[in-house]
Design a protein around this motif. Structure first.
Motif, mmCIF file in Angstrom:
data_model
loop_
_atom_site.group_PDB
_atom_site.id
_atom_site.type_symbol
_atom_site.label_atom_id
_atom_site.label_comp_id
_atom_site.label_asym_id
_atom_site.label_seq_id
_atom_site.Cartn_x
_atom_site.Cartn_y
_atom_site.Cartn_z
ATOM 1 N N ARG A 84 0.833 -1.208 0.000
ATOM 2 C CA ARG A 84 0.000 0.000 0.000
ATOM 3 C C ARG A 84 0.862 1.251 0.000
ATOM 4 O O ARG A 84 0.523 2.252 -0.657
ATOM 5 N N ALA A 85 1.976 1.207 0.706
ATOM 6 C CA ALA A 85 2.851 2.378 0.794
ATOM 7 C C ALA A 85 3.666 2.583 -0.480
ATOM 8 O O ALA A 85 4.148 3.692 -0.729
ATOM 9 N N SER A 86 3.808 1.540 -1.287
ATOM 10 C CA SER A 86 4.695 1.601 -2.451
ATOM 11 C C SER A 86 3.966 1.786 -3.770
ATOM 12 O O SER A 86 4.517 2.348 -4.711
ATOM 13 N N VAL A 111 1.396 -1.948 -12.428
ATOM 14 C CA VAL A 111 0.864 -3.277 -12.722
ATOM 15 C C VAL A 111 1.361 -4.230 -11.640
ATOM 16 O O VAL A 111 2.565 -4.296 -11.364
ATOM 17 N N LEU A 112 0.451 -4.943 -11.029
ATOM 18 C CA LEU A 112 0.792 -5.900 -9.982
ATOM 19 C C LEU A 112 0.712 -7.311 -10.565
ATOM 20 O O LEU A 112 -0.374 -7.781 -10.938
ATOM 21 N N ASN A 160 2.932 -14.281 -3.629
ATOM 22 C CA ASN A 160 4.104 -13.576 -4.117
ATOM 23 C C ASN A 160 3.680 -12.632 -5.239
ATOM 24 O O ASN A 160 2.970 -13.031 -6.164
ATOM 25 N N THR A 161 4.105 -11.376 -5.151
ATOM 26 C CA THR A 161 3.708 -10.377 -6.147
ATOM 27 C C THR A 161 4.920 -9.578 -6.611
ATOM 28 O O THR A 161 5.981 -9.613 -5.993
ATOM 29 N N ARG A 162 4.737 -8.850 -7.695
ATOM 30 C CA ARG A 162 5.783 -7.956 -8.199
ATOM 31 C C ARG A 162 5.134 -6.706 -8.755
ATOM 32 O O ARG A 162 4.141 -6.772 -9.493
ATOM 33 N N ILE A 163 5.708 -5.556 -8.427
ATOM 34 C CA ILE A 163 5.202 -4.276 -8.910
ATOM 35 C C ILE A 163 5.990 -3.863 -10.146
ATOM 36 O O ILE A 163 7.220 -3.798 -10.122
ATOM 37 N N CYS A 164 5.283 -3.589 -11.230
ATOM 38 C CA CYS A 164 5.899 -3.089 -12.455
ATOM 39 C C CYS A 164 5.353 -1.691 -12.729
ATOM 40 O O CYS A 164 4.142 -1.523 -12.906
ATOM 41 N N ARG A 165 6.251 -0.709 -12.764
ATOM 42 C CA ARG A 165 5.815 0.687 -12.886
ATOM 43 C C ARG A 165 6.196 1.268 -14.242
ATOM 44 O O ARG A 165 7.367 1.221 -14.637
ATOM 45 N N PRO A 166 5.221 1.826 -14.978
ATOM 46 C CA PRO A 166 5.533 2.465 -16.261
ATOM 47 C C PRO A 166 6.392 3.710 -16.046
ATOM 48 O O PRO A 166 5.981 4.634 -15.337
ATOM 49 N N VAL A 167 7.553 3.738 -16.648
ATOM 50 C CA VAL A 167 8.500 4.830 -16.434
ATOM 51 C C VAL A 167 8.116 6.038 -17.283
ATOM 52 O O VAL A 167 7.869 5.927 -18.486
ATOM 53 N N ILE A 223 10.917 -2.322 -12.132
ATOM 54 C CA ILE A 223 10.550 -3.260 -11.084
ATOM 55 C C ILE A 223 10.733 -2.578 -9.735
ATOM 56 O O ILE A 223 11.830 -2.141 -9.396
ATOM 57 N N ILE A 224 9.646 -2.469 -8.981
ATOM 58 C CA ILE A 224 9.659 -1.804 -7.681
ATOM 59 C C ILE A 224 9.634 -2.866 -6.585
ATOM 60 O O ILE A 224 8.712 -3.681 -6.535
ATOM 61 N N LYS A 225 10.636 -2.832 -5.719
ATOM 62 C CA LYS A 225 10.697 -3.773 -4.606
ATOM 63 C C LYS A 225 10.546 -2.985 -3.300
ATOM 64 O O LYS A 225 11.482 -2.303 -2.867
ATOM 65 N N PRO A 226 9.373 -3.054 -2.693
ATOM 66 C CA PRO A 226 9.093 -2.250 -1.491
ATOM 67 C C PRO A 226 10.112 -2.426 -0.381
ATOM 68 O O PRO A 226 10.426 -1.467 0.328
#
Length: 252
Positions: A35-37, A43-44, A109-116, A235-238
């Motif tokens: 939630r904080a990240s 995209v999760l 297990n999840t991964r956050i992908c952020r459009p740059v 790739i965002i790793k909280p």
């Protein structure tokens, strides 16, 4: 015969969405950290634990079997104070395109992908695109096609696996998880994994001069892992983002 297909599809959807027994999953990212990240437009990716996850992981040769998009806490009307906000939109096998809370995937297990570099205006357009499609149905044709790969048939050649996932009826009111998200980003011309061809300029004084021509791939060809592989998504790793110190870990 339409009601027969609908009934059969519903029964099959119930079967495919049941979690597998004796499956151990590790969720290294807490719900609070997610939630904080997360930011709108992220995209999760999800390492699913259902029967449907098996053929998707096999055909894509990937850990990720599902994708949802984060829309933020203000994109939908506020809920009761005791209810968690609906912040993710996904195309689900049973419920179609709908909004869910972060708790829905907190155990996986999840991964956050952020459009740059996605500007605020286009980000809002992407979010509005998926929000307007809440209520669309999942493509039942895709259910029947994917179900075939739950059984021990001969291995599918690598070159055909992506094409086997490019399925569906083509009805614009039906959706598949990664297809919906791909369409949202294509609506603002944001690349995911486009085909890139190099055209040499033919300058005798510059042997290395060329133009890169981007070609849009059809949205039905996208799978969850493409957002992980895309050079345009970060790739965002909280755990790292929030400050990681291995010396603070309490080992048992």
């Amino acid at each position: 015969m339409g009601w027969i297909a609908h009934t059969a599809g519903s029964l099959l959807a119930n079967y495919l969405t049941k979690p597998l027994k004796k499956t151990t999953h590790i969720a290294p990212i807490s719900q609070e950290a997610l939630r904080a990240s997360l930011q709108p437009g992220d995209v999760l990716l999800v390492d699913g634990d259902t029967r449907l996850s098996i053929p998707i992981k096999y055909l894509t040769q990937s850990t990720w079997s599902h994708a949802a998009i984060y829309i933020g806490e203000s994109a939908l009307p506020a809920r009761e104070s005791w209810q968690m906000p609906l912040v993710l939109v996904e195309a689900d096998l049973k419920y179609g395109v709908h909004a869910i809370t972060l708790a829905h995937y907190a155990h996986l297990n999840t991964r956050i992908c952020r459009p740059v570099g996605l500007n605020p205006e286009d980000c809002k357009r992407v979010v509005d695109f998926v929000v307007k499609r809440i209520g669309y149905h999942y493509d039942l044709k895709n259910i029947f096609d994917l179900a075939r790969y739950l059984f021990p048939f001969a291995p599918v050649p690598t070159r055909l696996r992506r094409r086997l996932l490019a399925l569906g009826s083509g009805d614009p009111t039906r959706a598949i998880c990664s297809t919906l998200i791909a369409q949202a980003f294509q609506s603002v011309s944001y690349p995911i994994l486009p085909e890139i061809k190099r055209e040499w300029l033919g300058d005798p004084n510059c042997a290395h001069c060329y133009n890169e021509i981007y070609h849009i791939r059809h949205h039905s060809l996208y799978t969850p892992r493409d957002f992980d592989l895309s050079p345009f998504f970060e790739i965002i790793k909280p755990t790292i983002l929030n400050g990681f110190d291995y010396r603070s870990i309490h080992w048992k």
